[in-house]
Design a protein around this motif. Structure first.
Motif, PDB file in Angstrom:
ATOM      1  N   LEU A 115       1.155   5.527   9.631  1.00 42.74           N
ATOM      2  CA  LEU A 115       0.670   4.201  10.043  1.00 42.74           C
ATOM      3  C   LEU A 115       1.307   3.786  11.371  1.00 42.74           C
ATOM      4  N   SER A 164      -9.466 -11.000   4.042  1.00 41.60           N
ATOM      5  CA  SER A 164      -8.502 -10.042   4.583  1.00 41.60           C
ATOM      6  C   SER A 164      -8.649  -8.762   3.762  1.00 41.60           C
ATOM      7  N   GLY A 165      -8.774  -7.630   4.432  1.00 38.78           N
ATOM      8  CA  GLY A 165      -9.063  -6.384   3.723  1.00 38.78           C
ATOM      9  C   GLY A 165      -8.106  -6.118   2.575  1.00 38.78           C
ATOM     10  N   SER A 166      -6.803  -6.204   2.857  1.00 37.61           N
ATOM     11  CA  SER A 166      -5.833  -5.854   1.817  1.00 37.61           C
ATOM     12  C   SER A 166      -5.875  -6.836   0.638  1.00 37.61           C
ATOM     13  N   LYS A 201     -11.017  -0.395  10.533  1.00 35.70           N
ATOM     14  CA  LYS A 201     -12.122  -0.993   9.769  1.00 35.70           C
ATOM     15  C   LYS A 201     -13.310  -1.220  10.682  1.00 35.70           C
ATOM     16  N   ALA A 214       2.657  -3.489   8.317  1.00 33.16           N
ATOM     17  CA  ALA A 214       2.511  -3.642   9.766  1.00 33.16           C
ATOM     18  C   ALA A 214       3.578  -4.587  10.305  1.00 33.16           C
ATOM     19  N   ALA A 272       0.826  -1.212   0.000  1.00 31.77           N
ATOM     20  CA  ALA A 272       0.000   0.000   0.000  1.00 31.77           C
ATOM     21  C   ALA A 272       0.859   1.260   0.000  1.00 31.77           C
ATOM     22  N   LYS A 324      -2.315   3.845   3.212  1.00 28.17           N
ATOM     23  CA  LYS A 324      -2.553   2.644   4.021  1.00 28.17           C
ATOM     24  C   LYS A 324      -3.986   2.496   4.511  1.00 28.17           C
ATOM     25  N   TYR A 325      -4.403   1.253   4.540  1.00 24.74           N
ATOM     26  CA  TYR A 325      -5.671   0.847   5.167  1.00 24.74           C
ATOM     27  C   TYR A 325      -5.352   0.499   6.622  1.00 24.74           C
ATOM     28  N   TRP A 326      -5.892   1.250   7.542  1.00 28.51           N
ATOM     29  CA  TRP A 326      -5.639   0.966   8.970  1.00 28.51           C
ATOM     30  C   TRP A 326      -6.848   1.455   9.752  1.00 28.51           C
ATOM     31  N   ARG A 367      -7.147  -5.918  -2.835  1.00 31.85           N
ATOM     32  CA  ARG A 367      -6.320  -5.164  -3.788  1.00 31.85           C
ATOM     33  C   ARG A 367      -5.355  -6.041  -4.566  1.00 31.85           C
ATOM     34  N   HIS A 395      -6.013  -2.879  13.666  1.00 34.03           N
ATOM     35  CA  HIS A 395      -7.159  -2.172  13.078  1.00 34.03           C
ATOM     36  C   HIS A 395      -8.154  -1.806  14.175  1.00 34.03           C
ATOM     37  N   GLN A 397     -15.351  -6.032   7.574  1.00 28.90           N
ATOM     38  CA  GLN A 397     -14.146  -5.655   6.811  1.00 28.90           C
ATOM     39  C   GLN A 397     -14.402  -4.463   5.889  1.00 28.90           C
ATOM     40  N   SER A 406      -1.538 -12.922   3.943  1.00 28.68           N
ATOM     41  CA  SER A 406      -3.004 -12.923   3.927  1.00 28.68           C
ATOM     42  C   SER A 406      -3.552 -12.307   2.636  1.00 28.68           C
ATOM     43  N   SER A 419      -2.402  -7.570  12.528  1.00 28.90           N
ATOM     44  CA  SER A 419      -3.050  -6.439  11.850  1.00 28.90           C
ATOM     45  C   SER A 419      -4.485  -6.292  12.334  1.00 28.90           C
ATOM     46  N   THR A 420      -5.156  -7.425  12.464  1.00 25.15           N
ATOM     47  CA  THR A 420      -6.570  -7.369  12.843  1.00 25.15           C
ATOM     48  C   THR A 420      -6.743  -6.660  14.186  1.00 25.15           C
TER      49      THR A 420
HETATM   50  C1  DP6 Z   1      -0.645  -2.150   7.337  1.00 16.67           C
HETATM   51  O1  DP6 Z   1      -5.433  -6.579   5.320  1.00 16.67           O
HETATM   52  O2  DP6 Z   1      -3.733  -7.561   6.900  1.00 16.67           O
HETATM   53  O3  DP6 Z   1      -0.696  -3.706   5.534  1.00 16.67           O
HETATM   54  O4  DP6 Z   1      -8.270  -6.880   7.010  1.00 16.67           O
HETATM   55  O5  DP6 Z   1      -7.577  -7.582   9.300  1.00 16.67           O
HETATM   56  O6  DP6 Z   1      -6.877  -8.947   7.320  1.00 16.67           O
HETATM   57  P1  DP6 Z   1      -7.231  -7.566   7.854  1.00 16.67           P
HETATM   58  O7  DP6 Z   1      -5.903  -6.694   7.790  1.00 16.67           O
HETATM   59  P2  DP6 Z   1      -4.815  -6.580   6.656  1.00 16.67           P
HETATM   60  O8  DP6 Z   1      -4.251  -5.110   6.985  1.00 16.67           O
HETATM   61  C2  DP6 Z   1      -3.232  -4.557   6.204  1.00 16.67           C
HETATM   62  C3  DP6 Z   1      -2.703  -3.363   6.836  1.00 16.67           C
HETATM   63  C4  DP6 Z   1      -1.472  -2.751   6.216  1.00 16.67           C
HETATM   64  C5  DP6 Z   1      -1.857  -1.602   5.283  1.00 16.67           C
HETATM   65  C6  DP6 Z   1      -2.384  -1.951   3.926  1.00 16.67           C
HETATM   66  O9  DP6 Z   1      -2.032  -2.998   3.351  1.00 16.67           O
HETATM   67  O10 DP6 Z   1      -3.142  -1.121   3.400  1.00 16.67           O
END
Ligand code: DP6
Length: 365
Positions: free
Chosen positions: A274, A166-168, A37, A316, A30, A33-35, A171, A228, A41, A127, A224-225
């Motif tokens: 992050l 898993s959220g990421s 949720k 992470a 990323a 970043k996705y951080w 992508r 989040h 998800q 993941s 990560s979970t």
């Molecule tokens: C820091 O996708 O691993 O890599 O949805 O709980 O499975 P879950 O989490 P995950 O979180 C990734 C977080 C990150 C930032 C990102 O990849 O955007």
């Protein structure tokens, strides 16, 4: 698009008895970043990533119609050839989440065989690649049951299902740049599945390099979970979510023009933001290691001394991703060998680059 549009109507499994499907699906890194949720998800902010090429999971799904349909999921998971009961709880949870969208999961016995291109416990999260590879296999099975599914719908739903694992992972279906999460300027972006970045991308980014430095291969202290979850009630969360929106807005121009100075500024700020969230959550934690900081300082020094456009990002964990244009490969490799490798565990690193997404492998119906 709403979630109900992923519920199939009237899927008839009669003609699909047994078979094998294999997919290779990459990891992604990323930039924004996705951080944070909420269930199920749904991201608190939009994110964008480079899809990678060399870090991938290969998954083979073997399916056979149950003699009698039951209300339990029947499957076994194998990792690098060995039965892995430890992975089965996670896969069961995944199946429970997606069965509303793939009711045929209850009609088959499955064997799931999976392997990663990167070493086990390298600190590289599997993941994203693992969940997307499995989601793609399940989509291929759905397509065998309902051949009218076209590529667009296939990719959308594969990302939608992967997200629920898993959220990421949402992508990892396409590439080289994918946006997941609603952003007002990104047409088609939404919280349910990732979309290929819809705007013009400067050629420098089409094969952008990502060298992953394995700083600490140990098991993460905080998953990560869990991390989040700590964005709930975090004192800085709303400022952080606004920042992610702003960074993605700024990246639109940067990605079009190839403005690498601003690319570096945004990407490094994201990585540190992050980790700043981790350091200021309750409970607080630090995933960077002393060598992570040493490497960051050396990158900054190298950039200052040489004018290089090398920058870093972090996920992470303690590992550092070196991002740079392909034409700098030789000089960055020299810098890596001479100044960086001593700070990696067993001098371990993986060279990767932006790629075009998951690939279906030979299959037998
Ligand atoms: C820091 O996708 O691993 O890599 O949805 O709980 O499975 P879950 O989490 P995950 O979180 C990734 C977080 C990150 C930032 C990102 O990849 O955007």
């Amino acid at each position: 698009m709403i979630e109900t549009s992923f519920i199939p109507s009237n899927l008839k499994t009669d003609s699909v008895e047994e078979g094998i499907i294999s997919w290779r699906s990459p990891s992604n890194i990323a930039l924004v970043k996705y951080w944070g949720k909420i269930e199920p998800q749904i991201p608190k902010n939009p994110s964008i990533s480079f899809t990678l090429t060399n870090c991938f999971t290969k998954t083979t799904l073997k399916y056979r119609k149950k003699k009698k349909e039951s209300s339990t999921f029947e499957f076994a998971v194998f990792f690098e050839g060995n039965r892995m009961p430890a992975f089965e709880a996670k896969i069961k949870k995944f199946m429970e989440r997606i069965v509303a969208y793939q009711p045929f999961l209850l009609a088959y016995d499955f064997e799931i065989h999976t392997e990663n291109s990167f070493p086990h416990s390298s600190g590289i999260a599997s993941s994203a690649s693992g969940m997307s590879a499995l989601a793609l296999c399940l989509m291929s099975l759905e397509q065998r049951i309902d051949p009218s599914i076209d590529t667009i719908q296939f990719n959308k739903k594969a990302s939608f299902l992967a997200r629920l694992g898993s959220g990421s992972a949402a992508r990892s279906i396409e590439g080289p740049l994918v946006v997941w999460g609603l952003h007002e300027q990104v047409k088609g972006s939404n919280d349910l599945y990732g979309i290929q970045y819809p705007f013009k991308v400067h050629e420098v980014f089409m094969d952008y390099q990502d060298t992953v430095l394995l700083v600490d291969k140990g098991v993460k202290q905080v998953s990560s979970t869990l991390g989040h979850g700590l964005m709930e009630n975090h004192p800085y969360s709303s400022a952080r979510f606004d920042q992610a929106h702003a960074h993605l807005s700024q990246l639109i121009q940067v990605l079009e023009t190839g403005d690498l100075d601003n690319f570096i500024r945004i990407v490094e700020k994201e990585a540190l933001a992050l980790h700043a969230m981790m350091m200021t959550s309750d409970p607080y934690f630090i995933l960077m290691r002393p060598n992570t900081l040493e490497i960051i300082e050396r990158i900054w020094r190298f950039r200052k001394e040489t004018g290089s456009k090398l920058c870093f990002t972090l996920d992470a964990g303690a590992n550092v991703h070196l991002l740079f244009p392909k034409k700098e490969k030789e000089s960055v490799n020299r810098f890596l060998t001479e100044e960086i490798l001593e700070f990696c565990q067993n001098k371990h690193f993986i060279s990767d680059e932006a790629g075009s997404g998951a690939v279906k492998l030979d299959d037998v119906s």
